[in-house]
Design an enzyme around this catalytic site. Structure first.
Site, PDB file in Angstrom:
ATOM      1  CG  HIS A  54      -1.998  -1.021   1.136  1.00  0.00           C
ATOM      2  ND1 HIS A  54      -3.000  -1.105   2.074  1.00  0.00           N
ATOM      3  CD2 HIS A  54      -2.263  -1.993   0.223  1.00  0.00           C
ATOM      4  CE1 HIS A  54      -3.842  -2.082   1.748  1.00  0.00           C
ATOM      5  NE2 HIS A  54      -3.414  -2.626   0.623  1.00  0.00           N
ATOM      6  CD  GLU A  56      -0.975   4.059   4.136  1.00  0.00           C
ATOM      7  OE1 GLU A  56      -2.020   4.593   4.530  1.00  0.00           O
ATOM      8  OE2 GLU A  56      -0.955   3.188   3.228  1.00  0.00           O
ATOM      9  CB  SER A  79      -8.201   7.067   6.674  1.00  0.00           C
ATOM     10  OG  SER A  79      -8.060   6.752   8.034  1.00  0.00           O
ATOM     11  CB  CYS A  81      -6.010  -0.605   5.298  1.00  0.00           C
ATOM     12  SG  CYS A  81      -4.321  -1.236   5.137  1.00  0.00           S
ATOM     13  CB  CYS A  84      -1.224   0.987   6.383  1.00  0.00           C
ATOM     14  SG  CYS A  84      -0.912   0.282   4.740  1.00  0.00           S
TER      15      CYS A  84
END
Length: 148
Positions: A54, A56, A79, A81, A84
């Site tokens: 992802h 991040e 925001s 998950c 992350c």
């Protein structure tokens, strides 16, 4: 003091790059307390066929080994998950700045409950990009967030 809008714009440009590559439009930038970019990247589910990269995670991977992440800030266009958010807590990232909680509330309260400072910008560009992506590729959105 870090310029949150400057770094969110940088994360957004990574999200846009991911979208233009046919992937999920989520970008992130990891910055130290002096404003030095340590790592940055975007979601690579489609590009690498890897469900755990992802935005991040791409920024963390690009930053590589660090003695500590306590005084860092993660800028993310959406925001985080649970995967992350858990990584943010695991590595004690001190602050997360979120570009979009409209398309997904993610885990803002989870992070705050574990001592992470969370700043929500709800940036119109971040919100619009994910809304567009979700309407164009709902099946990819569902896949990226762990299935139905």
């Amino acid at each position: 003091m870090l310029d949150h809008h400057f770094f969110m714009d940088r994360a957004y440009r990574h999200a846009l790059k991911g979208y233009q590559e046919g992937g999920c439009p989520i970008g992130a930038v990891l910055v130290d307390e002096n404003g030095t970019v340590l790592g940055e990247g975007h979601n690579m589910l489609v590009q690498e066929g890897n469900p755990i990269i992802h935005g991040e995670m791409a920024a963390m991977r690009a930053a590589g080994r660090l003695p500590t992440r306590r005084h860092t800030t993660m800028y993310t266009t959406l925001s985080p998950c649970m995967m992350c958010a858990g990584t943010i807590v695991q590595f004690k990232i001190g602050r997360v700045v979120v570009g979009d909680t409209v398309n997904s509330a993610g885990n803002v309260e989870f992070l705050r409950a574990r001592g992470v400072e969370v700043i929500v910008l709800d940036d119109p560009s971040c919100i619009a990009l994910v809304q567009q992506f979700r309407s164009e590729k709902p099946e990819l959105w569902t896949e990226d967030w762990g299935g139905a």
